[in-house]
Design an enzyme around this catalytic site. Sequence first.
Site, PDB file in Angstrom:
ATOM      1  N   CYS A 191      32.734  47.788 -37.440  1.00 54.28           N
ATOM      2  CA  CYS A 191      33.907  48.451 -38.020  1.00 54.28           C
ATOM      3  C   CYS A 191      34.487  49.432 -36.998  1.00 54.28           C
ATOM      4  O   CYS A 191      35.702  49.559 -36.846  1.00 54.28           O
ATOM      5  CB  CYS A 191      33.537  49.233 -39.276  1.00 54.28           C
ATOM      6  N   HIS A 195      37.939  51.086 -35.741  1.00 57.40           N
ATOM      7  CA  HIS A 195      38.194  52.246 -36.607  1.00 57.40           C
ATOM      8  C   HIS A 195      37.304  53.440 -36.309  1.00 57.40           C
ATOM      9  O   HIS A 195      37.021  54.241 -37.197  1.00 57.40           O
ATOM     10  CB  HIS A 195      38.034  51.842 -38.072  1.00 57.40           C
ATOM     11  N   ARG A 239      40.372  44.632 -49.429  1.00 57.67           N
ATOM     12  CA  ARG A 239      40.654  45.081 -48.063  1.00 57.67           C
ATOM     13  C   ARG A 239      39.393  45.132 -47.215  1.00 57.67           C
ATOM     14  O   ARG A 239      39.392  44.761 -46.037  1.00 57.67           O
ATOM     15  CB  ARG A 239      41.336  46.458 -48.081  1.00 57.67           C
ATOM     16  N   CYS A 243      38.513  42.918 -43.824  1.00 56.89           N
ATOM     17  CA  CYS A 243      38.087  43.516 -42.555  1.00 56.89           C
ATOM     18  C   CYS A 243      36.907  42.721 -41.969  1.00 56.89           C
ATOM     19  O   CYS A 243      36.872  42.472 -40.767  1.00 56.89           O
ATOM     20  CB  CYS A 243      37.695  44.976 -42.736  1.00 56.89           C
TER      21      CYS A 243
END
Lengths: 282, 204
Positions: A191, A195, A239, A243
């Site tokens: 992730c 991010h 969502r 991802c």
Amino acid sequence: MDHSPQKRMLVGALSTLGALGALTFSASALAQEIDHAKAAIEFEKFRAEMEDSNPSELFELKGEELWKAKRGPKNVSLAESCDLGQGIGKIEGAYVQMPRYFADADAVMDAERRIVWCMVEKQGFKFDDIAKKPFATDTFTPDATNLVTYVAAHSKNMKIAVPLKDPKVKEAWEIGKEMAAYRAGPYDFSCNTCHGTDGKRIRMQDLPNLATAAGAIKGVQGWPGYRMTGGIQLTHQWRMTDCFRQQRFPAPKYTSDAIAYLLTYMIGNANGQVYKGPGIKR
Amino acid sequence: MTKKIILAAMAALTALPATSVLADADYRAKAIAVIKKDFVPRGQADLDRLAEDGVHAICNRTGNNPPAEIAKVLEGDQMADVKWPADGKLMGNWKKGESLAQSGRGFTWSDKPGLPVGGNCYNCHQINPKETSYGTIGPSLLHFGKLRGNTPEIQKYVYGKIFNAKAYNLCSEMPRFGRVEALKPEQIKDLVALLLDPESPVNK
């Protein structure tokens, strides 16, 4: 529920934006850069205007019906049976205070996970039936999506307040933090590849740094939301799932610990920020 | 051999005093357990994708900042894996490279399995000045060849870096496009040309 007028309007406005973009695309590099920025600003203006007739409200209304109706094999309503952490049937501020720990389920649950749990445990629906089609398509909006939109709308303009002082929630946050850093898969992505740092983009898409309050709220804002691409209502669970698709991972199970812990990390990091309610996404 | 090195490296890490690097080991173990139980295969994305290889294991346990000695050994391992083109030529066709660089497709569960997949280059890098929709996760590659020339050494570096970025920087964010067979040697050569060919718009 028919939402085609809104959809047509959105599509129309978007093609206008698209045409504007196409006209200016042959200009110099700098001019194009400016055009991208302008398009983003135009989109934001357009979205702000849309807030007055937010398509999410249609799903919210449907969710309200579903919340209050006696349904399922046990013929009970969620309003008379489901505790979202604020007491049975109470929804004011519930969305911004989740994920939280629920002793009856012995699990940390985000809003959608909790609603689905109530549908199964209180109303008697079968989890496998719900999980078979968890997210909206062109022709279908899951009950849980409508319900979570209804619940989220009752946290509009409230501050995010995930109860991180609860040791169970704190542990979920810690595990979520580690999951966010976990690199694997064919492209070695975690992730955090996208991010975990400020000021990064994929193409022109800004990537929020979910480790900061300012970044995390960007990952929370607008969900559940009406997605202009496709014209369907989608949730935060969706969502997170998407991802992982882009991360080239396999698929996380619907309403699993995995998603709940990552949401605890992200939403917990947004504590103190104001949630604006169900939104409109590009 | 590789396994032995990794085990040695892991042992070295474990032997370190309880630094912040290892303070989260308990939560990490729990995170891995959750990942193992909460995913299902979809499309081409099987559960084996969740497993850590040696590079992942070290990078995940050091916050992407492995001790230099360990990094050096494992980078050598990755380098040994790079397949160099049989004909010895490293520069292909920059125009093909540009179209490959544009595509971000491939390897997700919604993509059709099998080649060809995209280079994904513009997702993270500025490259051709005419393409203004570029990402910033990686450094700008604008004027890459203009600034560095296109000597055999530079060509070798660019080819190797695209084939396996981890051979140069163990915990680089960049995928190992050659190693995972996302890109064939011919395609990597086209990307080398995109960056290094004097005729490429990158160097105009």
